[in-house]
Design an enzyme around this catalytic site. Structure first.
Site, short mmCIF file in Angstrom:
data_model
loop_
_atom_site.label_atom_id
_atom_site.label_comp_id
_atom_site.label_asym_id
_atom_site.label_seq_id
_atom_site.Cartn_x
_atom_site.Cartn_y
_atom_site.Cartn_z
CG HIS A 129 -1.79 -1.04 1.30
ND1 HIS A 129 -3.30 -0.82 0.85
CD2 HIS A 129 -1.87 -2.35 1.86
CE1 HIS A 129 -4.00 -2.07 0.83
NE2 HIS A 129 -2.96 -2.80 1.43
CE LYS A 140 -7.05 13.47 0.27
NZ LYS A 140 -7.31 12.43 -0.62
NE ARG A 141 -3.81 10.18 9.99
CZ ARG A 141 -3.54 9.11 11.00
NH1 ARG A 141 -4.18 8.11 11.37
NH2 ARG A 141 -2.40 9.10 11.47
CE LYS A 201 -2.87 10.89 3.05
NZ LYS A 201 -3.53 9.90 2.16
CB THR A 220 -10.34 4.38 -0.93
OG1 THR A 220 -9.88 4.48 0.20
CG2 THR A 220 -9.58 2.90 -1.41
CE LYS A 233 -14.40 5.45 1.07
NZ LYS A 233 -13.51 5.54 2.08
C1 26Q Z 1 3.55 0.46 10.16
C2 26Q Z 1 4.46 0.43 11.18
C3 26Q Z 1 4.49 0.51 12.58
C4 26Q Z 1 3.20 1.23 12.74
C5 26Q Z 1 2.18 1.66 11.95
C6 26Q Z 1 2.44 1.17 10.46
C7 26Q Z 1 1.31 1.46 9.49
C8 26Q Z 1 0.32 1.55 9.82
C9 26Q Z 1 -1.07 2.18 8.68
C10 26Q Z 1 1.91 1.92 8.12
C11 26Q Z 1 0.97 2.17 7.32
C12 26Q Z 1 -0.48 2.19 7.46
C13 26Q Z 1 -1.47 2.57 6.62
C14 26Q Z 1 -1.21 2.90 5.15
C15 26Q Z 1 -2.30 3.30 4.46
O1 26Q Z 1 -3.57 3.63 4.77
N1 26Q Z 1 -2.02 3.36 3.08
C16 26Q Z 1 -3.29 3.69 2.08
O2 26Q Z 1 -3.89 2.31 1.74
C17 26Q Z 1 -4.80 2.77 0.78
C18 26Q Z 1 -5.62 1.57 0.56
O3 26Q Z 1 -4.72 0.86 -0.32
C19 26Q Z 1 -4.69 3.69 -0.41
O4 26Q Z 1 -5.74 3.88 -1.03
C20 26Q Z 1 -3.78 4.82 0.03
O5 26Q Z 1 -3.29 5.42 -1.01
C21 26Q Z 1 -2.60 4.40 0.89
O6 26Q Z 1 -1.86 5.85 1.52
#
Ligand code: 26Q
Length: 792
Positions: free
Chosen positions: A349, A529-530, A535, A637, A641
């Site tokens: 991702h 979004k975050r 972004k 995503t 929407k």
């Molecule tokens: C990793 C290690 C330690 C702690 C946290 C994490 C961690 C947690 C969540 C790393 C990444 C995330 C989340 C990533 C994320 O939400 N990515 C998004 O995924 C979506 C679904 O595929 C995409 O549409 C977005 O583009 C992408 O940013």
């Protein structure tokens, strides 16, 4: 009428016998619980049926392993999918209750940060809709994603407590419990490795039901909570080591305590690694137990089991599955690798280097000494098979275990989440591994469930769609194309406009309740979004300032009124993102108080953005902001929407925007900015941002205003650092894309001013959004990765 009174009776029965409440004393909470139980009762039969049929037909099952499931509220979702929306509304009305108030009393289950977690939730719903036998496995965090408040415009975090009230959608399963070992050391006896753990916890299952569209199938989302194996280590206690005696309990209490709120910067925290192993080991033990109930030969596992890793977070699944097969079931190492690879798939991702998981071998070896050995064994085996490669990329390098390489090597398929992203995964992230294993990397463009993200959140538009093309589009979203002939007719466009206006009026009222008055006739421009530098919420707020300044210069100009809506949380430790939040709030305060601009420009940033807030904002949006630096957003995503709900995109050629543009046509999309190919080239010029600023008078003025403290009169130098960084360290190319963004915004104004043209664009976005149903995505996974057939 009968259906309504039946449901009403069931609600009353639960109010009395489950909740022990008398009608006159019932609170909104009581009514919500009573309605939830009455609705839940109706899911039991399809749920049991689905489970029984999967067993009876010995079907292959999908196991979706994810550290995050951002499911939001469940009551209304169940009601919609059971097709009892009208009954439920009328039954509540008959009981003198406000249906919306009852439904909105439910707290969001926020067991995720953002896109990745919400995608997992949409996938669960689509798998249930398609009759794909599947289990989701996650962690039952006691505290989901933190709650956000603003104090003098700055983000303040507070713990989230979704479990403070009874959660009616889960069933604790005390009988489904596994030991999860940690630490210790490895002994060798007769060529066999024996892991002697130093500590352990129990993983206990809690099952949440996931009902598909029209209640034809239901799956299980199994969340693990950690429990101490023994409350107190008696041996240690008796030795007088009182504090150490409580350690296992402390570990258990912290393991499933809280979701890591960082979604982009990986930090290498030991507790996180323990959480990842906790989820993965519990899931794999559960999967093997279920398989062995009616099969004996574990070499047949891949015929019955497909395991999907949602990013690298559960990538310890490779080594853990090998450990279980080799150490506990005495399989040969090579056979175990082979079985594991055939079972496992890995979804990537992100390309952001700072987000890639790497664990210090020191930490990894301390927490999982046996897995450290296995990882090295995998690395050696893979190197042996592919020796003589000049640029061989291993798993362990520079005293780190790289989870991306591990997940890749242990999977039979690796997928990106949009066409562009999958290409970049091949070219930039795993170029060597791609050459070694051609065809392993594939694309599965993300999607979202149209049940929650159109049917449920936008009843006005859904009603119009059904009137126009009939029933059934909810599970055949390509049928939205049938709207196209109607789009050329005046009455349909008028109805489409009326539906949008109804949603905008509702949102205006809600925003009014937050203390800002906005006109529903303005263009609602939404970025939710975050908060992250890539972004580029910063680009949006700079444009807002430029617009404000332009209106003030010509207050009687022919302006299109705008409401700029922001929503999103920053990771608690991400100082730059927090500074952007502060700036947006400072700008909002200044602009909203300006009588010169008045209704021509408003800025709103409601705190604590979450799934439920998205369901409110998306249907009321006119314009969807998808403005990341090209090459950085894997898919997005939210963009899908908005498209479904008839909001054209202003955006860059990034992630799934590329495919949205292709589906909807360039004339219905406001494109701007550098491309993914141009971005790295532009960075080669060290003066890129200074040059861009010097070439743009509007941008100079905006930066000047911020630097002078126009938005922070109480602390004029508040944003000196921020402005300095735009001039000299503009990694995400805000300055370089500024002018092109301004032009695209002007095009949006012009299009909006021509009401018929705008409505056509908006309606075409809905009509051409069918590709972005997560049903399409899940069909792709079922065919290309999992090799499973739908059961219905
Ligand atoms: C990793 C290690 C330690 C702690 C946290 C994490 C961690 C947690 C969540 C790393 C990444 C995330 C989340 C990533 C994320 O939400 N990515 C998004 O995924 C979506 C679904 O595929 C995409 O549409 C977005 O583009 C992408 O940013």
């Amino acid at each position: 009428m009968n259906a309504v009174s039946n449901l009403r009776d069931e609600i009353l029965r639960h109010l009395t016998f489950t909740l022990g409440k008398d009608r006159p004393n019932a609170t909104v909470y009581d009514w919500r619980m009573a309605l939830s139980y009455a609705v839940r009762d109706r899911i039991m039969v399809p749920w049991f049926d689905a489970t029984r049929r999967t067993w009876a037909e010995d079907r292959k099952r999908v196991y979706y392993l994810s550290m995050e499931f951002l499911i939001g509220r469940l009551l209304e979702d169940a009601i919609i999918n059971l097709g009892i929306h009208h009954e439920a509304e009328e039954a509540m009305a008959a009981l003198g209750q406000d249906f919306r108030a009852v439904v909105e009393d439910e707290p969001d289950a926020a067991l995720g940060n953002g896109g990745l977690g919400r995608l997992a939730a949409c996938f669960m719903e689509s798998m249930a809709t398609l009759g794909c036998p599947a289990y989701g496995y996650g962690i039952r965090y006691e505290n989901g994603l933190f709650r956000q408040r603003f104090q003098t415009g700055q983000q303040v975090e507070a713990p989230e407590d979704w479990l403070a009230q009874t959660h009616p959608w889960e069933f604790p399963r005390p009988e489904a419990k596994y030991v999860i070992p940690f630490g210790g050391h490895v002994e060798t006896k007769g060529g066999q490795s024996i892991w002697v753990p130093g500590a352990s916890v129990h993983a206990m299952a809690h099952d949440t039901l996931v009902i598909g569209w029209q209640g034809k199938w239901a799956n299980t989302l199994r969340f693990w909570s950690a429990e101490p194996t023994n409350l107190f280590d008696l041996e240690r206690f008796n030795r007088g080591d009182y504090t150490a005696a409580a350690e296992p309990e402390v570990l258990a209490r912290t393991l499933s305590r809280v979701l890591y709120p960082d979604d982009t910067t990986y930090q290498g925290k030991e507790l996180r690694l323990k959480q990842e192993f906790f989820l993965t080991s519990a899931a794999l033990q559960d999967i093997l137990r279920r398989f062995l109930q009616n099969h004996a030969d574990l070499r047949a596992l891949p015929n019955h089991v497909a395991i999907q890793m949602n990013d690298t977070h559960p990538a310890i699944a490779g080594p853990e599955l090998i450990r279980l097969l080799v150490d506990e079931h005495h399989m040969d190492f090579r056979d175990a690798v082979n079985v594991a690879q055939k079972c496992l798939g890995y979804t990537n991702h992100t390309l952001l280097p700072e987000a890639l998981e790497r664990w210090a071998t020191f930490t990894f070896g301390n927490v999982l000494p046996r897995h450290m050995q296995i990882v090295e064994q995998i690395d050696h085996w893979h190197l042996d098979e592919n020796h003589s490669r000049p640029h061989y990329v291993g798993i362990v390098k520079h005293h780190e275990v790289r989870m991306g390489e591990l997940a890749f090597i242990m999977s039979h398929k690796v997928n990106g989440v949009s066409a562009l992203h999958s290409d970049l995964v091949k070219q930039n992230l795993f170029p060597e591994l791609d050459k070694l294993h051609p065809g392993r990397i594939i694309n599965q463009t993300n999607g979202v469930t149209p049940r929650r993200w159109l049917k449920m959140c936008n009843p006005a538009l859904s009603g119009l769609i059904t009137e126009t093309i009939g029933e059934g589009w909810e599970s055949h979203l390509d049928r939205l194309r049938e709207l196209e002939p109607a789009i050329d007719t005046k009455p349909f466009l008028a109805d489409f406009g009326a539906a949008k206006r109804q949603n905008k009026v509702a949102l205006s009222n809600w925003i009014g309740g937050q203390g800002v008055s906005v006109s529903p006739d303005a263009l609602f421009d939404v970025q939710i979004k975050r908060i992250h530098e890539y972004k580029r919420q910063l680009l949006n707020i700079l444009e807002t300032i430029a617009r404000w300044s332009a209106i003030r210069d010509k207050p009687n100009g022919d302006w299109v009124p705008r409401v700029k809506i922001f929503g999103g949380k920053s990771a608690p430790g991400y100082a730059v993102a927090k500074e952007i939040i502060h700036l947006i709030n400072d700008v909002a305060r200044t602009i909203n108080a300006d009588p010169v601009t008045g209704d021509l420009l408003k800025v709103v940033f409601p705190p604590n953005y979450n799934v439920s807030m998205a369901q409110r904002l998306v249907p009321a949006a006119d314009l969807s902001e998808q403005i990341s630096t090209a090459g950085k957003e894997a898919s997005g995503t939210g963009n899908m929407k908005f498209m479904m709900n008839g909001a054209p995109t202003i955006g860059t050629l990034d992630g799934a925007n590329v495919e949205i543009l292709k589906e909807v046509g360039a004339e219905n999309f406001f494109l701007f900015g550098l491309t993914a190919e141009e971005v790295p080239k532009r960075r080669e010029n060290p003066e890129h941002s200074a040059n861009a600023i010097e070439a743009s008078k509007p941008l100079q003025d905006v930066l000047q205003m911020i630097a002078e403290g126009r938005f922070s009169p109480e602390q004029k130098d508040r944003y000196h650092g921020l402005v300095h960084r735009i001039w000299h360290h503009d990694y995400f190319l805000v300055a370089s894309d500024f002018d092109s963004y301004i032009k695209a915004q002007e095009c949006a104004d012009a299009a909006f001013a021509d009401r018929d043209r705008w409505l056509r664009m908006a309606a075409l976005n809905t009509a051409r959004s069918g590709f972005f149903s997560s049903d399409r995505t899940i069909r792709g996974y079922m065919q290309d990765i999992w090799s499973v057939e739908p059961a219905i």
